[in-house]
Scaffold this motif. Structure first.
Motif, PDB file in Angstrom:
ATOM      1  N   THR A  28       5.674 -49.378  58.500  1.00 19.82           N
ATOM      2  CA  THR A  28       6.230 -48.889  59.448  1.00 19.82           C
ATOM      3  C   THR A  28       5.188 -48.754  60.750  1.00 19.82           C
ATOM      4  O   THR A  28       4.418 -47.841  60.488  1.00 19.82           O
ATOM      5  N   PRO A  29       5.310 -49.264  61.728  1.00 24.92           N
ATOM      6  CA  PRO A  29       4.359 -48.988  62.854  1.00 24.92           C
ATOM      7  C   PRO A  29       4.514 -47.498  63.275  1.00 24.92           C
ATOM      8  O   PRO A  29       5.353 -47.026  63.134  1.00 24.92           O
ATOM      9  N   SER A  30       3.510 -46.876  63.862  1.00 29.85           N
ATOM     10  CA  SER A  30       3.648 -45.640  64.329  1.00 29.85           C
ATOM     11  C   SER A  30       3.074 -45.606  65.793  1.00 29.85           C
ATOM     12  O   SER A  30       2.061 -46.108  66.178  1.00 29.85           O
ATOM     13  N   ILE A  31       3.805 -44.689  66.521  1.00 27.29           N
ATOM     14  CA  ILE A  31       3.017 -44.666  67.985  1.00 27.29           C
ATOM     15  C   ILE A  31       1.563 -43.820  67.911  1.00 27.29           C
ATOM     16  O   ILE A  31       1.058 -43.984  68.967  1.00 27.29           O
ATOM     17  N   TYR A  32       1.344 -43.150  66.902  1.00 29.85           N
ATOM     18  CA  TYR A  32       0.110 -42.414  66.964  1.00 29.85           C
ATOM     19  C   TYR A  32      -1.067 -43.391  66.553  1.00 29.85           C
ATOM     20  O   TYR A  32      -0.910 -44.343  65.811  1.00 29.85           O
ATOM     21  N   ASP A  33      -2.283 -42.690  66.715  1.00 29.32           N
ATOM     22  CA  ASP A  33      -3.536 -43.277  66.228  1.00 29.32           C
ATOM     23  C   ASP A  33      -3.900 -44.872  66.936  1.00 29.32           C
ATOM     24  O   ASP A  33      -4.482 -45.400  66.409  1.00 29.32           O
ATOM     25  N   ASN A  34      -2.992 -45.046  67.974  1.00 25.37           N
ATOM     26  CA  ASN A  34      -3.407 -46.342  68.737  1.00 25.37           C
ATOM     27  C   ASN A  34      -3.400 -46.014  70.108  1.00 25.37           C
ATOM     28  O   ASN A  34      -2.719 -44.951  70.819  1.00 25.37           O
ATOM     29  N   LYS A  63      -0.944 -37.020  67.865  1.00 29.47           N
ATOM     30  CA  LYS A  63       0.257 -36.256  66.901  1.00 29.47           C
ATOM     31  C   LYS A  63      -0.330 -34.561  66.643  1.00 29.47           C
ATOM     32  O   LYS A  63       0.458 -33.640  66.410  1.00 29.47           O
ATOM     33  N   ASN A  86      13.501 -40.867  66.400  1.00 30.69           N
ATOM     34  CA  ASN A  86      13.182 -41.993  67.200  1.00 30.69           C
ATOM     35  C   ASN A  86      13.425 -41.280  68.814  1.00 30.69           C
ATOM     36  O   ASN A  86      13.546 -42.120  69.885  1.00 30.69           O
ATOM     37  N   LYS A 140      -0.425 -53.246  71.143  1.00 30.32           N
ATOM     38  CA  LYS A 140      -1.508 -52.264  70.584  1.00 30.32           C
ATOM     39  C   LYS A 140      -2.822 -52.819  71.011  1.00 30.32           C
ATOM     40  O   LYS A 140      -3.026 -53.985  70.878  1.00 30.32           O
TER      41      LYS A 140
END
Length: 145
Positions: A28-34, A63, A86, A140
């Motif tokens: 699942t994609p994450s908003i974090y680390d990108n 995060k 969400n 991304k």
């Protein structure tokens, strides 16, 4: 003989079915680390490339510190945010004070104040929504280590 043939047929059927039923598991994609770069914004009467002729706005979500930051095409910005499931709430945004021509920065900052949900499309692009309506779409651009 009939028993061996039936057993062989069942074995081959099981192998064939199991080979065709392998599942592809995708994370699942994450908003974090990108870092994310804007590629669509709703609500403007000016074309996207007219709003952002040189630099496209970016956004990153930290995060650890629960901070959002990036560049609004001209000025850098940062602020606090909360994320539950969400649902997202972006707090007061602080930004640098460089003079910027055009309306792209105002369109981006105005929309950031309105969004309240986060989702991902089928390609893994980040969607920031107002209720259930996608208002901004980001691709991304960088994977942080």
């Amino acid at each position: 003989m009939m028993k061996n043939t039936t057993l062989l047929l069942l074995l081959l059927t099981s192998v064939f079915i199991s080979c065709n039923c392998t599942k592809t598991v995708t994370a699942t994609p994450s908003i974090y680390d990108n870092a994310w770069e804007l590629e669509y914004i709703s609500g403007s009467r000016i074309a996207f490339d007219g709003l952002y002729p040189e630099n496209k706005p970016t956004v990153m979500f930290d995060k650890t510190e629960m901070r959002v930051s990036g560049n609004s095409s001209c000025n850098g910005y940062s602020g606090d945010f909360t994320l539950t499931e969400n649902q997202i709430k972006i707090g007061e945004i602080m930004q640098t004070m460089r003079f910027c021509e055009g309306g792209g920065e105002q369109a981006f900052q105005g929309m950031m104040k309105k969004i309240n949900k986060v989702a991902f499309d089928s390609e893994g692009k980040l969607l920031l929504l107002l209720d259930d309506i996608p208002m901004m779409r980001f691709k991304k651009i960088v994977k942080r280590q």
